[in-house]
Design a protein around this motif. Structure first.
Motif, PDB file in Angstrom:
ATOM      1  N   ALA A   1      32.391  33.586  49.419  1.00 13.78           N
ATOM      2  CA  ALA A   1      32.767  32.735  48.289  1.00 13.78           C
ATOM      3  C   ALA A   1      32.459  31.272  48.582  1.00 13.78           C
ATOM      4  O   ALA A   1      31.973  30.538  47.709  1.00 13.78           O
ATOM      5  N   MET A   2      32.724  30.827  49.808  1.00 10.34           N
ATOM      6  CA  MET A   2      32.389  29.455  50.183  1.00 10.34           C
ATOM      7  C   MET A   2      30.882  29.238  50.086  1.00 10.34           C
ATOM      8  O   MET A   2      30.415  28.165  49.689  1.00 10.34           O
ATOM      9  N   GLY A   3      30.116  30.269  50.437  1.00  6.70           N
ATOM     10  CA  GLY A   3      28.666  30.176  50.304  1.00  6.70           C
ATOM     11  C   GLY A   3      28.230  30.032  48.864  1.00  6.70           C
ATOM     12  O   GLY A   3      27.277  29.299  48.563  1.00  6.70           O
ATOM     13  N   ARG A   4      28.944  30.710  47.962  1.00  5.78           N
ATOM     14  CA  ARG A   4      28.607  30.583  46.530  1.00  5.78           C
ATOM     15  C   ARG A   4      28.947  29.182  46.018  1.00  5.78           C
ATOM     16  O   ARG A   4      28.222  28.639  45.163  1.00  5.78           O
ATOM     17  N   VAL A   5      30.040  28.612  46.518  1.00  2.97           N
ATOM     18  CA  VAL A   5      30.364  27.229  46.148  1.00  2.97           C
ATOM     19  C   VAL A   5      29.275  26.286  46.646  1.00  2.97           C
ATOM     20  O   VAL A   5      28.803  25.402  45.916  1.00  2.97           O
ATOM     21  N   LEU A   6      28.876  26.476  47.893  1.00  4.46           N
ATOM     22  CA  LEU A   6      27.808  25.653  48.476  1.00  4.46           C
ATOM     23  C   LEU A   6      26.548  25.742  47.633  1.00  4.46           C
ATOM     24  O   LEU A   6      25.913  24.728  47.329  1.00  4.46           O
ATOM     25  N   ALA A   7      26.188  26.965  47.236  1.00  4.66           N
ATOM     26  CA  ALA A   7      24.979  27.148  46.423  1.00  4.66           C
ATOM     27  C   ALA A   7      25.102  26.476  45.068  1.00  4.66           C
ATOM     28  O   ALA A   7      24.136  25.895  44.559  1.00  4.66           O
ATOM     29  N   ALA A   8      26.300  26.538  44.475  1.00  9.31           N
ATOM     30  CA  ALA A   8      26.500  25.910  43.166  1.00  9.31           C
ATOM     31  C   ALA A   8      26.339  24.400  43.253  1.00  9.31           C
ATOM     32  O   ALA A   8      25.778  23.767  42.349  1.00  9.31           O
ATOM     33  N   VAL A   9      26.825  23.803  44.339  1.00  9.62           N
ATOM     34  CA  VAL A   9      26.640  22.361  44.523  1.00  9.62           C
ATOM     35  C   VAL A   9      25.173  22.051  44.771  1.00  9.62           C
ATOM     36  O   VAL A   9      24.609  21.117  44.195  1.00  9.62           O
ATOM     37  N   ALA A  10      24.535  22.848  45.627  1.00  4.94           N
ATOM     38  CA  ALA A  10      23.136  22.605  45.974  1.00  4.94           C
ATOM     39  C   ALA A  10      22.210  22.736  44.767  1.00  4.94           C
ATOM     40  O   ALA A  10      21.237  21.988  44.635  1.00  4.94           O
ATOM     41  N   ASP A  11      22.509  23.676  43.885  1.00  5.08           N
ATOM     42  CA  ASP A  11      21.638  23.953  42.739  1.00  5.08           C
ATOM     43  C   ASP A  11      22.046  23.194  41.476  1.00  5.08           C
ATOM     44  O   ASP A  11      21.467  23.419  40.409  1.00  5.08           O
TER      45      ASP A  11
ATOM     46  N   GLU B   1      19.012  25.818  53.590  1.00  2.00           N
ATOM     47  CA  GLU B   1      18.417  25.041  52.498  1.00  2.00           C
ATOM     48  C   GLU B   1      19.502  24.459  51.603  1.00  2.00           C
ATOM     49  O   GLU B   1      19.419  23.292  51.197  1.00  2.00           O
ATOM     50  N   HIS B   2      20.515  25.243  51.307  1.00  2.00           N
ATOM     51  CA  HIS B   2      21.612  24.754  50.478  1.00  2.00           C
ATOM     52  C   HIS B   2      22.338  23.594  51.161  1.00  2.00           C
ATOM     53  O   HIS B   2      22.693  22.604  50.517  1.00  2.00           O
ATOM     54  N   MET B   3      22.569  23.724  52.469  1.00  2.00           N
ATOM     55  CA  MET B   3      23.259  22.654  53.199  1.00  2.00           C
ATOM     56  C   MET B   3      22.450  21.366  53.164  1.00  2.00           C
ATOM     57  O   MET B   3      22.997  20.275  53.009  1.00  2.00           O
ATOM     58  N   ASN B   4      21.143  21.482  53.305  1.00  2.00           N
ATOM     59  CA  ASN B   4      20.299  20.294  53.258  1.00  2.00           C
ATOM     60  C   ASN B   4      20.368  19.610  51.895  1.00  2.00           C
ATOM     61  O   ASN B   4      20.420  18.376  51.797  1.00  2.00           O
ATOM     62  N   ARG B   5      20.385  20.399  50.822  1.00  2.00           N
ATOM     63  CA  ARG B   5      20.472  19.806  49.471  1.00  2.00           C
ATOM     64  C   ARG B   5      21.818  19.125  49.259  1.00  2.00           C
ATOM     65  O   ARG B   5      21.891  18.060  48.643  1.00  2.00           O
ATOM     66  N   VAL B   6      22.884  19.747  49.772  1.00  3.81           N
ATOM     67  CA  VAL B   6      24.207  19.141  49.648  1.00  3.81           C
ATOM     68  C   VAL B   6      24.262  17.828  50.415  1.00  3.81           C
ATOM     69  O   VAL B   6      24.797  16.826  49.923  1.00  3.81           O
ATOM     70  N   THR B   7      23.710  17.835  51.608  1.00  4.85           N
ATOM     71  CA  THR B   7      23.692  16.619  52.418  1.00  4.85           C
ATOM     72  C   THR B   7      22.927  15.493  51.689  1.00  4.85           C
ATOM     73  O   THR B   7      23.365  14.340  51.664  1.00  4.85           O
ATOM     74  N   GLU B   8      21.796  15.863  51.085  1.00  6.76           N
ATOM     75  CA  GLU B   8      21.024  14.866  50.332  1.00  6.76           C
ATOM     76  C   GLU B   8      21.804  14.335  49.150  1.00  6.76           C
ATOM     77  O   GLU B   8      21.694  13.146  48.794  1.00  6.76           O
ATOM     78  N   ARG B   9      22.610  15.184  48.532  1.00  5.04           N
ATOM     79  CA  ARG B   9      23.397  14.743  47.374  1.00  5.04           C
ATOM     80  C   ARG B   9      24.500  13.767  47.780  1.00  5.04           C
ATOM     81  O   ARG B   9      24.884  12.897  46.994  1.00  5.04           O
ATOM     82  N   LEU B  10      24.995  13.909  48.985  1.00  2.00           N
ATOM     83  CA  LEU B  10      26.129  13.099  49.434  1.00  2.00           C
ATOM     84  C   LEU B  10      25.727  11.880  50.269  1.00  2.00           C
ATOM     85  O   LEU B  10      26.559  11.038  50.565  1.00  2.00           O
TER      86      LEU B  10
END
Length: 246
Positions: free
Chosen positions: A123-133, A236-245
């Protein structure tokens, strides 16, 4: 001129809407303002509140509540032409109603957070993906009180961005000062249902040690949030989240 942002976003219909911007990153700089918000329940937002969030750039909402919570208190963004709404239920046993009806022997929040980290990686992974996407614009994630499930996600996102434990703990503890009316209301409801007042206070507390225990557990068992996920897409999702923040 450098813009000045307020962390706590004061709204009429929500008590605990806060910006994850402005926290120091280990490599230098601070997390980006008006990129990701954390929040409590949004079901009582006024039209003016909604308009203010839209003017801030809100484009994505990630609702962490259970289906029952959604049915009882629908989000105003569930169907909204300007906002992409995601429902990602996260560990309903951290919902205030569930916590507050489990009795005096079930008040160890630190243990509950550790349990959530171990059981809820998908579920945490799905949250991460939702933020990344998420689309360009502000992302907001919320639960009911904006403390427990929201606190876990905030800890994950800030950690991935390179924010240190001390500032993550400070962010968690802020709920205790900015959301006092909401926490008082939940306590009164719990006591009215027969829960001892001291137990209700303990369950609704925002003790720094609680979230610090979670961070220590993730570090010791998984090597941190960077290696917490086993999904091939997670990096990949973590990298996108990091870029967003950042």
């Amino acid at each position: 001129m450098t813009a000045i942002f307020e962390r706590h976003i004061h709204l009429e219909g929500a008590f605990n809407v806060r910006d994850l911007g402005g926290y120091a990153i280990g490599t230098g700089g601070v997390t980006r303002w008006r990129s990701i918000l954390r929040a409590d329940g949004l079901h009582e937002l006024t039209p003016g509140d909604i308009e203010r969030l839209l003017e801030m750039g809100l484009r994505t909402v990630i609702d962490l509540r259970s289906p029952v919570e959604l049915e009882n208190q629908p989000s105003p963004f569930h169907v909204h032409e300007a906002v992409r709404y995601n429902h990602v239920p996260l560990f309903s046993e951290l919902a205030p109603v569930d916590l507050l009806t489990r009795g005096p022997g079930m008040f160890d929040l630190a243990a509950r957070y550790v349990d959530a980290a171990d059981r809820c990686r998908p579920a945490m992974g799905r949250v991460l993906a939702a933020v990344a996407d998420a689309d360009e614009g502000v992302v907001l994630f919320n639960c009911s009180a904006g403390k427990d499930r929201t606190g876990l996600v905030a800890a994950m996102l800030l950690s991935l961005a390179g924010v240190g434990h001390d500032e993550i703990v400070d962010d968690y503890a802020l709920t205790g000062s900015v959301a006092t009316p909401l926490l008082d209301r939940l306590r009164q409801q719990a006591v009215a249902r027969g829960l001892p007042d001291d137990v209700a206070l303990r369950l609704l507390s925002c003790e720094p040690a609680t979230i610090r225990s979670l961070l220590s557990h993730v570090d010791e068992r998984y090597g941190g949030f960077r290696t917490y996920f086993d999904d091939a897409m997670a990096a990949e999702h973590m990298n996108r989240v990091t870029e967003r923040l950042t």
